[in-house]
Design an enzyme around this catalytic site. Sequence first.
Site, PDB file in Angstrom:
ATOM      1  N   ASN A   1      53.682  46.853  29.789  1.00 45.71           N
ATOM      2  CA  ASN A   1      54.149  47.912  30.685  1.00 45.71           C
ATOM      3  C   ASN A   1      54.971  47.359  31.840  1.00 45.71           C
ATOM      4  OD1 ASN A   1      53.344  50.386  29.858  1.00 45.71           O
ATOM      5  ND2 ASN A   1      51.848  50.701  31.488  1.00 45.71           N
TER       6      ASN A   1
ATOM      7  N   VAL B   1      48.903  46.498  30.202  1.00 48.19           N
ATOM      8  CA  VAL B   1      49.480  46.228  31.508  1.00 48.19           C
ATOM      9  C   VAL B   1      50.630  45.206  31.458  1.00 48.19           C
ATOM     10  CG1 VAL B   1      47.654  44.579  32.143  1.00 48.19           C
ATOM     11  CG2 VAL B   1      48.914  45.743  33.905  1.00 48.19           C
ATOM     12  N   VAL B   2      50.491  44.145  30.670  1.00 46.69           N
ATOM     13  CA  VAL B   2      51.543  43.124  30.683  1.00 46.69           C
ATOM     14  C   VAL B   2      52.845  43.688  30.111  1.00 46.69           C
ATOM     15  CG1 VAL B   2      52.247  40.879  29.781  1.00 46.69           C
ATOM     16  CG2 VAL B   2      49.911  41.201  30.577  1.00 46.69           C
TER      17      VAL B   2
ATOM     18  N   ARG C   1      37.171  42.198  34.826  1.00 45.92           N
ATOM     19  CA  ARG C   1      36.823  41.694  33.499  1.00 45.92           C
ATOM     20  C   ARG C   1      37.212  40.236  33.476  1.00 45.92           C
ATOM     21  NH1 ARG C   1      37.704  44.792  29.261  1.00 45.92           N
ATOM     22  NH2 ARG C   1      36.043  46.226  29.628  1.00 45.92           N
TER      23      ARG C   1
ATOM     24  N   TYR D   1      36.640  53.160  20.421  1.00 48.42           N
ATOM     25  CA  TYR D   1      36.985  51.739  20.276  1.00 48.42           C
ATOM     26  C   TYR D   1      35.780  50.853  20.603  1.00 48.42           C
ATOM     27  CZ  TYR D   1      39.694  47.413  20.890  1.00 48.42           C
ATOM     28  OH  TYR D   1      40.188  46.132  20.780  1.00 48.42           O
TER      29      TYR D   1
END
Length: 313
Positions: A189, A186-187, A276, A144
């Site tokens: 999940n 993450v959000v 990040r 990626y």
Amino acid sequence: MQRVLVTGGAGFLGSHLCDRLVREGADVLCVDNFYTGSRRNVESLLDRKDFELMRHDVCFPLYVEVDQIYNLACPASPIHYQFDPVQTTKTSVHGAINMLGLAKRVKAKILQASTSEVYGDPELHPQPESYWGKVNPVGIRSCYDEGKRCAETLFFDYWRQHKLRIKVVRIFNTYGPRMHPNDGRVVSNFIVQALKGEDITIYGTGEQTRSFCYVDDLIEAMVLAMATGDDFTGPVNIGNPGEFTMRELAEKVLSLTGSRSKLAFEPLPSDDPRQRQPDIRLARQELEWEPKVNLEDGLKETIAYFRRLLYAQ
Ligand SMILES: NC(=O)c1ccc[n+]([C@@H]2O[C@H](COP(=O)([O-])OP(=O)(O)OC[C@H]3O[C@@H](n4cnc5c(N)ncnc54)[C@H](O)[C@@H]3O)[C@@H](O)[C@H]2O)c1
């Protein structure tokens, strides 16, 4: 009327972009191979005369007449892009070559949806566009990260060599309705786990931070970037600089869903960046853009979407 091609248009961001472009009066051609996207995401547009959905893989050339191209086709979450890493690199690299070739033939303006992953595991916080990144070329995320880096290279070579009108936007973590429920981001999940009353999985100590941009803010910035003068190419960071630890995000999701889920800690996956955060000074200056939706309001919309989705299932 502007004829606009959106590759990856049936995905999370692409479908919101199609909505926005149609609303503004464009004639939109949405191209997708449905690898991670779905017809359902663009269902509300299917009956319109100014919208067309085409099944096509961007790894193969496409011959259409358009004025603008937004190149979003590429699986974006680690679960999806690591499922078939060779295909991921092909989609980024061959996809870029094919779309740039098309832009050259029909003299279209072209925007690349690049990513903050081009910075890898950065030594600099927040990351300005001038930072070249620290990317592992042989790891499990490289398909990626390096695919997107190579796509950027191609965009700038087409600009230098063929005077193509290009825009490169580096997208930081974006969330909102129509995210995939099982893509491991993450959000989504945390929300799905909270709504199902399952443990919320936090990798590492939960002290690593991320910034989260709501989808409407992101789409606004993409449209503004496309509208800039021909001398502006980017790359330009688009994201929300507000930083939250994973633990803070989990606690916000728990309080907004009213869930009684517990936090469960697991080891950090390899090459996972610790921090990040976008430096958005260039976007502020060149696009006169600023994210407007705060995390709480964005999460409420996203939670409402996942509630409907889980209820329907
Ligand atoms: N969502 C984010 O936080 C984020 C962050 C950085 C960059 N991006 C970039 O934005 C773009 C869209 O991401 P998203 O979050 O909407 O992901 P997504 O997976 O929902 O959308 C990608 C779309 O591209 C399609 N696609 C994949 N391979 C294809 C191919 N070979 N030919 C045609 N279509 C193909 C998929 O079916 C899907 O509809 C991606 O290029 C991604 O790298 C997203």
